[in-house]
Design an enzyme around this catalytic site. Sequence first.
Site, PDB file in Angstrom:
ATOM      1  N   ASN A   1       0.824  -1.206   0.000  1.00 16.11           N
ATOM      2  CA  ASN A   1       0.000   0.000   0.000  1.00 16.11           C
ATOM      3  C   ASN A   1       0.865   1.266   0.000  1.00 16.11           C
ATOM      4  O   ASN A   1       1.767   1.382  -0.810  1.00 16.11           O
ATOM      5  CB  ASN A   1      -1.013  -0.068   1.143  1.00 16.11           C
ATOM      6  CG  ASN A   1      -1.977  -1.237   0.948  1.00 16.11           C
ATOM      7  OD1 ASN A   1      -2.400  -1.513  -0.175  1.00 16.11           O
ATOM      8  ND2 ASN A   1      -2.331  -1.935   2.016  1.00 16.11           N
ATOM      9  N   SER A   2       0.648   2.208   0.914  1.00 16.44           N
ATOM     10  CA  SER A   2       1.326   3.503   0.791  1.00 16.44           C
ATOM     11  C   SER A   2       2.815   3.480   1.093  1.00 16.44           C
ATOM     12  O   SER A   2       3.499   4.484   0.887  1.00 16.44           O
ATOM     13  CB  SER A   2       0.645   4.544   1.673  1.00 16.44           C
ATOM     14  OG  SER A   2      -0.546   4.976   1.068  1.00 16.44           O
ATOM     15  N   THR A   3       3.348   2.354   1.553  1.00 19.26           N
ATOM     16  CA  THR A   3       4.802   2.241   1.636  1.00 19.26           C
ATOM     17  C   THR A   3       5.411   2.383   0.242  1.00 19.26           C
ATOM     18  O   THR A   3       6.592   2.728   0.098  1.00 19.26           O
ATOM     19  CB  THR A   3       5.188   0.917   2.310  1.00 19.26           C
ATOM     20  OG1 THR A   3       4.648   0.923   3.642  1.00 19.26           O
ATOM     21  CG2 THR A   3       6.680   0.718   2.412  1.00 19.26           C
TER      22      THR A   3
END
Length: 371
Positions: free
Chosen positions: A66-68
Amino acid sequence: MTDIKGICEPRFDAVREALAMVLGKDDVGASAAVCLDGEQVVDLWGGYADADRSVRWERDTLVGVNSTTKNMTALCALILADRGELDLSAPVAAYWPEFAAAGKENVLVRHVLSHTAGLPDLAGLTAVEKLYDWEGVTAGLAAQAPAWEPGTAAGYHALTFGFLVGEIVRRLTGRSLGEFFAEEVAEPLGADFHIGLSSEHDHRVAPLIPPPSLTDEYAASAPPGPDGTRRENTGAAIRVRDANSTAWRRAQIPAVSGFGNARSVALVQSVLANRGSAGGVRLLSPRGCEPAWQEVFRGDDRVLGTPMSWTAGFGRFGSTFGWGGWGGSLVVSDPGSRMTVAYVMNQMIDRDRQEDNRGMEIVMAAYDGLR
């Protein structure tokens, strides 16, 4: 005690213990890694790749982070800036002329990277399927007016960050963000991280598991920052079943759709913590790394609802920088110590219902190894 596999230098045994603890408590499967001076000193994994606990998490298991993913996308921009091809202080429209519409002629590249461009959402983006239309999304962003005067406020660009940075990269290089990352970052480093996952890797993917008592209809709002705060979603609601779909794997949504493991996340980001090189491979100069930890904006983030320090592509937390993903993945880099720590998992936790310190427990255990 959970069976943990991999390598771990003795002084970092606390990381092994921390991973075993989270796997014995909340996690189903996970990996943790530490890079120091650009070299891997911890590369551990354990648990299971499926909710039924029938398939072991292996060394080469991949999972959606995801936002990593934003950390990877930001690195691509900093590489181009270091090469002199991208000026962080230039207007976005210098590279993407259509973007000057609707009062955005003064939006700078650094505004896009620091979530201060005023484009946290794309109007009318109400279905996840629309995210798979790169030209449609970027044309919409080019036509849209900013929600505030760019540079004066910050608001986490949960999905738009990747399209904005990615289109700048595409205009400069003629390559998609995923292609640029694969050729200029992942391949030279030998990093097993993908933005736009090809079918040959599907068998290695550990699907994300919804938080306890929730189903795969569980949806993200703005993916949370490290303190877990987030606002109600105003656009497409991304559900766990979307993030586990084949269409999502193939798509390039460079803010959120990356697949990797802790080893690959730590290796790539250690380039910035180690002044531009990792594993003997140099991707940018020492000076070219500095925007990753130099503050661009400090103040309340209008989307996350919490005070934030944003750099050119990263959240800054004291002497460290990095970012995490919806559900729990995290990467933290400390340029003073030349250390990067990463944690990825398949069991998601909803921070509105349950505290989630798993990633930070791995990070703090890594600091024990420096003492």
